[in-house]
Design a protein around this motif. Structure first.
Motif, PDB file in Angstrom:
ATOM      1  N   ARG A 139       0.812  -1.219   0.000  1.00 51.17           N
ATOM      2  CA  ARG A 139       0.000   0.000   0.000  1.00 51.17           C
ATOM      3  C   ARG A 139       0.847   1.273   0.000  1.00 51.17           C
ATOM      4  O   ARG A 139       0.331   2.344  -0.313  1.00 51.17           O
ATOM      5  N   TYR A 140       2.141   1.142   0.314  1.00 51.59           N
ATOM      6  CA  TYR A 140       3.002   2.321   0.213  1.00 51.59           C
ATOM      7  C   TYR A 140       3.178   2.766  -1.236  1.00 51.59           C
ATOM      8  O   TYR A 140       3.554   3.890  -1.503  1.00 51.59           O
ATOM      9  N   TYR A 141       2.926   1.854  -2.171  1.00 47.42           N
ATOM     10  CA  TYR A 141       3.227   2.146  -3.570  1.00 47.42           C
ATOM     11  C   TYR A 141       2.406   3.315  -4.095  1.00 47.42           C
ATOM     12  O   TYR A 141       2.892   4.103  -4.898  1.00 47.42           O
ATOM     13  N   VAL A 142       1.143   3.421  -3.626  1.00 42.85           N
ATOM     14  CA  VAL A 142       0.297   4.532  -4.071  1.00 42.85           C
ATOM     15  C   VAL A 142       0.944   5.862  -3.724  1.00 42.85           C
ATOM     16  O   VAL A 142       0.938   6.798  -4.526  1.00 42.85           O
TER      17      VAL A 142
ATOM     18  N   ALA B  21       4.125   6.442  -3.388  1.00 44.25           N
ATOM     19  CA  ALA B  21       5.262   6.646  -4.288  1.00 44.25           C
ATOM     20  C   ALA B  21       4.784   7.179  -5.638  1.00 44.25           C
ATOM     21  O   ALA B  21       5.351   8.123  -6.184  1.00 44.25           O
ATOM     22  N   LEU B  22       3.704   6.604  -6.158  1.00 44.53           N
ATOM     23  CA  LEU B  22       3.181   7.041  -7.455  1.00 44.53           C
ATOM     24  C   LEU B  22       2.699   8.489  -7.388  1.00 44.53           C
ATOM     25  O   LEU B  22       3.004   9.300  -8.259  1.00 44.53           O
ATOM     26  N   LEU B  23       1.965   8.813  -6.332  1.00 42.17           N
ATOM     27  CA  LEU B  23       1.472  10.190  -6.191  1.00 42.17           C
ATOM     28  C   LEU B  23       2.639  11.155  -6.023  1.00 42.17           C
ATOM     29  O   LEU B  23       2.611  12.267  -6.550  1.00 42.17           O
TER      30      LEU B  23
ATOM     31  N   ALA C 133      12.306  11.190  -7.855  1.00 42.96           N
ATOM     32  CA  ALA C 133      11.097  10.405  -8.098  1.00 42.96           C
ATOM     33  C   ALA C 133      11.383   9.031  -8.698  1.00 42.96           C
ATOM     34  O   ALA C 133      10.883   8.013  -8.209  1.00 42.96           O
TER      35      ALA C 133
ATOM     36  N   VAL D  73      12.931   6.681  -6.248  1.00 42.32           N
ATOM     37  CA  VAL D  73      11.949   6.227  -5.256  1.00 42.32           C
ATOM     38  C   VAL D  73      11.122   5.091  -5.846  1.00 42.32           C
ATOM     39  O   VAL D  73      10.900   4.063  -5.200  1.00 42.32           O
ATOM     40  N   LEU D  74      10.723   5.263  -7.115  1.00 41.83           N
ATOM     41  CA  LEU D  74       9.937   4.201  -7.762  1.00 41.83           C
ATOM     42  C   LEU D  74      10.757   2.921  -7.879  1.00 41.83           C
ATOM     43  O   LEU D  74      10.246   1.821  -7.633  1.00 41.83           O
TER      44      LEU D  74
ATOM     45  N   PHE E 193      11.060   1.370  -4.418  1.00 42.02           N
ATOM     46  CA  PHE E 193       9.776   0.793  -4.040  1.00 42.02           C
ATOM     47  C   PHE E 193       9.520  -0.480  -4.824  1.00 42.02           C
ATOM     48  O   PHE E 193       9.068  -1.480  -4.269  1.00 42.02           O
TER      49      PHE E 193
ATOM     50  N   LEU F 101       9.037  -3.899  -2.875  1.00 39.07           N
ATOM     51  CA  LEU F 101       7.687  -4.453  -2.807  1.00 39.07           C
ATOM     52  C   LEU F 101       7.579  -5.793  -3.508  1.00 39.07           C
ATOM     53  O   LEU F 101       6.802  -6.647  -3.105  1.00 39.07           O
TER      54      LEU F 101
ATOM     55  N   ALA G   6      -1.968  10.583 -12.907  1.00 37.14           N
ATOM     56  CA  ALA G   6      -2.247  10.370 -11.482  1.00 37.14           C
ATOM     57  C   ALA G   6      -3.443   9.450 -11.303  1.00 37.14           C
ATOM     58  O   ALA G   6      -3.402   8.483 -10.530  1.00 37.14           O
TER      59      ALA G   6
ATOM     60  N   ALA H  18      -2.673   5.936 -12.403  1.00 36.06           N
ATOM     61  CA  ALA H  18      -1.863   5.219 -11.417  1.00 36.06           C
ATOM     62  C   ALA H  18      -2.713   4.750 -10.255  1.00 36.06           C
ATOM     63  O   ALA H  18      -2.560   3.615  -9.767  1.00 36.06           O
ATOM     64  N   ILE H  19      -3.635   5.612  -9.811  1.00 34.89           N
ATOM     65  CA  ILE H  19      -4.495   5.236  -8.689  1.00 34.89           C
ATOM     66  C   ILE H  19      -5.378   4.049  -9.084  1.00 34.89           C
ATOM     67  O   ILE H  19      -5.540   3.086  -8.331  1.00 34.89           O
TER      68      ILE H  19
ATOM     69  N   ALA I 209      -3.261   0.943  -9.317  1.00 34.66           N
ATOM     70  CA  ALA I 209      -2.727   0.487  -8.031  1.00 34.66           C
ATOM     71  C   ALA I 209      -3.811  -0.157  -7.182  1.00 34.66           C
ATOM     72  O   ALA I 209      -3.546  -1.066  -6.403  1.00 34.66           O
ATOM     73  N   ARG I 210      -5.033   0.342  -7.315  1.00 38.69           N
ATOM     74  CA  ARG I 210      -6.151  -0.200  -6.531  1.00 38.69           C
ATOM     75  C   ARG I 210      -7.243  -0.638  -7.480  1.00 38.69           C
ATOM     76  O   ARG I 210      -8.011   0.176  -7.970  1.00 38.69           O
TER      77      ARG I 210
END
Lengths: 121, 176
Positions: A62-65, A67-69, B77, B80-81, B84, B88, B166, B169-170, B173-174
């Motif tokens: 869930r941390y990935y969101v 990072a994306l934002l 950025a 970080v990706l 992550f 992950l 954005a 991606a949201i 991701a979900r």
């Protein structure tokens, strides 16, 4: 060398002075402190409990969101930079444009909020 | 041909060339560590050195804004990706024995070909010609002048691209 790079030479000297100062302080403390390592002393400190396993572990997905934002708003910051460097040149017009830019991207954050992604559970 | 171009500069540019060379050596060394280290997280951290070196090279070329963008977007950025992504998804974190792709040797001729083509293109285009520094340089203010007058519409179009990215991606991701 151009005037531009001469300005950055100051940055280089400043950074070098910082590194030198840090190296000096750590060097002096390494020279004068007593050093008696024992097996108990060198293990990683974990609130007085013996550490279990290795330091690496898989993170929560869930941390990935976040990072994306972060990437999206980082790119936004890149576009704000040149405007911020000369903000008085553009007056109200520049302010309105940049506010429109920020508010349009804020929509993305509001969408994430509405989807419940920002809730910490 | 490449070396004379680099060294035939006037005395003022010697410091520039030295700085370029030092940065280039650091970048190449770090890049070699990126591809040879056994730990993927360490590879990502070595990549930070390479990308920061790139930012410093942009500064040497007086491209201040590009350098700041490089640090913000790539060192910030994108790294970080990367981190992550590694943290992950990897089942095994830490040192690994067989990270190399079996066809890694094929990369050498491809890299040499790329170097040849790019070097030839640059030498063919500029040769021994000295490129004059633009008066005032590509200052950040000049860039912001461009963004806020002739490129205002593309700039606002980019806003929608970023918004779409954005939300995309949201959504990805979900999936729930």
């Amino acid at each position: 060398m151009s005037e531009f790079l001469r300005d950055y030479l100051t940055v280089v000297w400043f950074g070098a002075a910082g590194v030198l100062l840090g190296a000096l302080l750590f060097g002096i403390s390494a020279l004068i402190r007593p050093n008696h390592p024992t097996e108990q002393k060198v293990i990683a400190y974990e609130s007085g409990v013996d550490p279990v396993g290795i330091g690496w572990s898989q993170s929560q997905i869930r941390y990935y969101v976040f990072a994306l934002l972060f990437v999206i708003f980082d790119v936004e910051a890149v576009f704000l930079f040149p405007w911020a460097a000369a903000v008085e040149r553009y007056g109200t017009f520049g302010l309105v444009v940049m506010l429109a830019f920020i508010f349009l991207l804020l929509d993305g954050l509001i969408y994430a909020w509405k989807r419940g992604l920002l809730r910490w559970v | 041909m490449m070396v004379p171009v680099l060294l035939a500069a006037s005395e003022v540019n010697v410091a520039l060339n030295v700085a370029f060379g030092v940065l280039a050596v650091v970048m190449i060394g770090a890049a070699l560590f990126v591809v040879t280290t056994k730990n993927v997280v360490h590879a990502a951290l070595w990549l930070v050195i390479v990308l920061s070196g790139m930012a410093a090279q942009y500064l040497l070329a007086a491209a201040e804004f590009v350098a700041v963008s490089q640090v913000l977007v790539y060192v910030g950025a994108v790294m970080v990706l990367f981190l992550f992504g590694i943290m992950l998804t990897r089942a095994q974190i830490g040192a690994e024995g067989n990270l190399n792709n079996p066809g890694w040797a094929l990369g050498i001729p491809v890299a040499l070909l790329l170097l040849g083509v790019m070097g030839w293109a640059i030498i063919d285009l500029f040769g021994d010609q000295t490129i004059e520094e633009a008066p005032g340089g590509a200052s950040t203010q000049a860039i912001s002048d461009q963004i806020l007058s002739p490129y205002l519409a593309p700039f606002l179009a980019i806003t929608f691209v970023l918004l779409a990215a954005a939300i995309g991606a949201i959504v990805l991701a979900r999936k729930d």
